[in-house]
Enzyme design. Structure first.
Site, PDB file in Angstrom:
ATOM      1  N   GLY A  83      -7.483   3.083  -7.390  1.00 31.62           N
ATOM      2  CA  GLY A  83      -8.373   2.878  -6.253  1.00 31.62           C
ATOM      3  C   GLY A  83      -9.796   3.304  -6.918  1.00 31.62           C
ATOM      4  N   GLU A 119     -12.010  10.667  -5.783  1.00 30.06           N
ATOM      5  CA  GLU A 119     -11.192   9.802  -4.958  1.00 30.06           C
ATOM      6  C   GLU A 119     -11.989   8.389  -4.390  1.00 30.06           C
ATOM      7  OE1 GLU A 119      -8.399   8.604  -4.296  1.00 30.06           O
ATOM      8  OE2 GLU A 119      -6.769  10.082  -3.443  1.00 30.06           O
ATOM      9  N   ASP A 120     -11.101   7.565  -4.297  1.00 29.50           N
ATOM     10  CA  ASP A 120     -11.803   5.957  -3.604  1.00 29.50           C
ATOM     11  C   ASP A 120     -12.002   6.545  -2.052  1.00 29.50           C
ATOM     12  OD1 ASP A 120      -9.133   6.202  -3.180  1.00 29.50           O
ATOM     13  OD2 ASP A 120      -8.877   4.191  -3.568  1.00 29.50           O
ATOM     14  N   ASP A 162      -7.873   9.047   3.727  1.00 29.19           N
ATOM     15  CA  ASP A 162      -7.583   8.749   4.914  1.00 29.19           C
ATOM     16  C   ASP A 162      -6.925   9.941   5.699  1.00 29.19           C
ATOM     17  OD1 ASP A 162      -6.162   7.108   7.001  1.00 29.19           O
ATOM     18  OD2 ASP A 162      -5.864   5.330   5.585  1.00 29.19           O
ATOM     19  N   LEU A 203      -4.521  13.939  -0.791  1.00 33.03           N
ATOM     20  CA  LEU A 203      -5.339  15.126  -1.101  1.00 33.03           C
ATOM     21  C   LEU A 203      -4.368  16.156  -1.165  1.00 33.03           C
ATOM     22  CD1 LEU A 203      -8.254  16.017  -1.575  1.00 33.03           C
ATOM     23  CD2 LEU A 203      -8.518  16.317   0.870  1.00 33.03           C
ATOM     24  N   ASP A 217      -7.773  -1.913  -2.664  1.00 28.58           N
ATOM     25  CA  ASP A 217      -7.089  -3.345  -2.261  1.00 28.58           C
ATOM     26  C   ASP A 217      -6.493  -3.491  -1.139  1.00 28.58           C
ATOM     27  OD1 ASP A 217      -5.211  -1.286  -3.150  1.00 28.58           O
ATOM     28  OD2 ASP A 217      -3.680  -2.858  -3.234  1.00 28.58           O
TER      29      ASP A 217
HETATM   30  P1  IMP Z   1      -4.195   9.075   2.372  1.00 24.78           P
HETATM   31  O1  IMP Z   1      -3.184   9.749   1.252  1.00 24.78           O
HETATM   32  O2  IMP Z   1      -3.933   8.606   3.680  1.00 24.78           O
HETATM   33  O3  IMP Z   1      -5.488   9.953   2.459  1.00 24.78           O
HETATM   34  O4  IMP Z   1      -4.601   7.814   1.535  1.00 24.78           O
HETATM   35  C1  IMP Z   1      -5.270   7.765   0.450  1.00 24.78           C
HETATM   36  C2  IMP Z   1      -5.065   6.433  -0.441  1.00 24.78           C
HETATM   37  O5  IMP Z   1      -4.674   5.422   0.251  1.00 24.78           O
HETATM   38  C3  IMP Z   1      -6.316   6.082  -0.829  1.00 24.78           C
HETATM   39  O6  IMP Z   1      -6.431   6.677  -2.247  1.00 24.78           O
HETATM   40  C4  IMP Z   1      -6.166   4.608  -1.176  1.00 24.78           C
HETATM   41  O7  IMP Z   1      -5.543   4.047  -2.229  1.00 24.78           O
HETATM   42  C5  IMP Z   1      -5.409   4.204   0.344  1.00 24.78           C
HETATM   43  N1  IMP Z   1      -6.288   3.773   1.310  1.00 24.78           N
HETATM   44  C6  IMP Z   1      -6.503   4.610   2.420  1.00 24.78           C
HETATM   45  N2  IMP Z   1      -7.246   3.951   3.483  1.00 24.78           N
HETATM   46  C7  IMP Z   1      -7.565   2.584   2.768  1.00 24.78           C
HETATM   47  C8  IMP Z   1      -8.201   1.709   3.045  1.00 24.78           C
HETATM   48  O8  IMP Z   1      -8.859   1.324   4.084  1.00 24.78           O
HETATM   49  N3  IMP Z   1      -8.142   0.474   2.076  1.00 24.78           N
HETATM   50  C9  IMP Z   1      -7.652   0.453   0.991  1.00 24.78           C
HETATM   51  N4  IMP Z   1      -6.816   1.514   0.490  1.00 24.78           N
HETATM   52  C10 IMP Z   1      -6.807   2.694   1.458  1.00 24.78           C
HETATM   53 MG    MG Z   2      -6.519   6.020  -4.177  1.00 21.39          MG
END
Ligand code: IMP
Ligand code: MG
Length: 179
Positions: free
Chosen positions: A49, A103-104, A107, A112, A163
């Site tokens: 990402g 990080e992109d 969420d 993290l 994506d």
């Molecule tokens: P987390 O572990 O839930 O914080 O999610 C992190 C990863 O999920 C990010 O680095 C993205 O690759 C993916 N992600 C989270 N939200 C989105 C979104 O809205 N669109 C696309 N990818 C997402």
């Molecule tokens: Mg990511």
């Protein structure tokens, strides 16, 4: 910018490329001020990402720096699975280095948390986290984030590296899922 379809879903224009550039310019300068001109940081982009973000970020970084990438995946379709599937590791010795994770999007914060876990025993001098996008409403961790480009509502986005089931990463702008 016009609405688009990826697989079965429709997306509407959300953040254009000029705004993205401004967020990144701001972030690079903020991190540079925090770190200072004498310390040479290692930026680590989290693939896939963050490849576009990392490229634009280092282009805006005004001092010497290193850039490398690691690969992790915790996301499948539009729902966070909460599972880290894999990691392609770092070969560089990070001992005593200032490391900045790029990080992109953050969420739930599961990725993290995994990053903090992985870097805990690496004896880095300083670990900083910079994320282009952040969803505060779903973030469930007590983990520090040093630099946020833009906080957004809890809606799925694509484009600029992000994506939906493998597609949309090449879009220069950000689109939001139409509900
Ligand atoms: P987390 O572990 O839930 O914080 O999610 C992190 C990863 O999920 C990010 O680095 C993205 O690759 C993916 N992600 C989270 N939200 C989105 C979104 O809205 N669109 C696309 N990818 C997402
Ligand atoms: Mg990511």
């Amino acid at each position: 910018m016009e609405s688009i379809q990826i697989h079965d879903k429709h997306f509407v224009p959300f953040i254009n490329r000029d705004k993205i550039s401004r967020y990144i310019e701001f972030m690079a300068n903020q991190i540079a001020e925090d770190i200072g001109p004498d310390e040479v940081p290692i930026f680590i982009g989290i693939l896939n990402g963050s490849f576009m973000f990392a490229a634009d970020f280092v282009r805006n970084y005004p001092h010497d720096c290193h850039i490398t990438f690691v690969k992790m995946a915790s996301y499948d379709g539009v729902n966070s699975t909460g599972k880290i599937k894999h990691l392609v590791g770092i070969n560089e010795d990070l001992t005593g280095k200032t490391v900045v994770i790029l990080e992109d999007i953050i969420d739930t914060g599961n990725t993290l948390a995994e990053i903090y876990e992985i870097f805990r025993d690496k004896k880095v001098k300083k670990l900083m986290i910079a994320t282009l996008f952040f969803k505060p409403d779903v973030f469930r961790k007590e983990l520090h984030i040093d630099c946020i480009g833009k906080s957004i509502e809890d809606k799925f986005i694509v484009g600029y590296g992000l994506d939906y089931d493998g597609l949309g990463r090449n879009l220069p702008d950000i689109y939001q899922l139409k509900l």
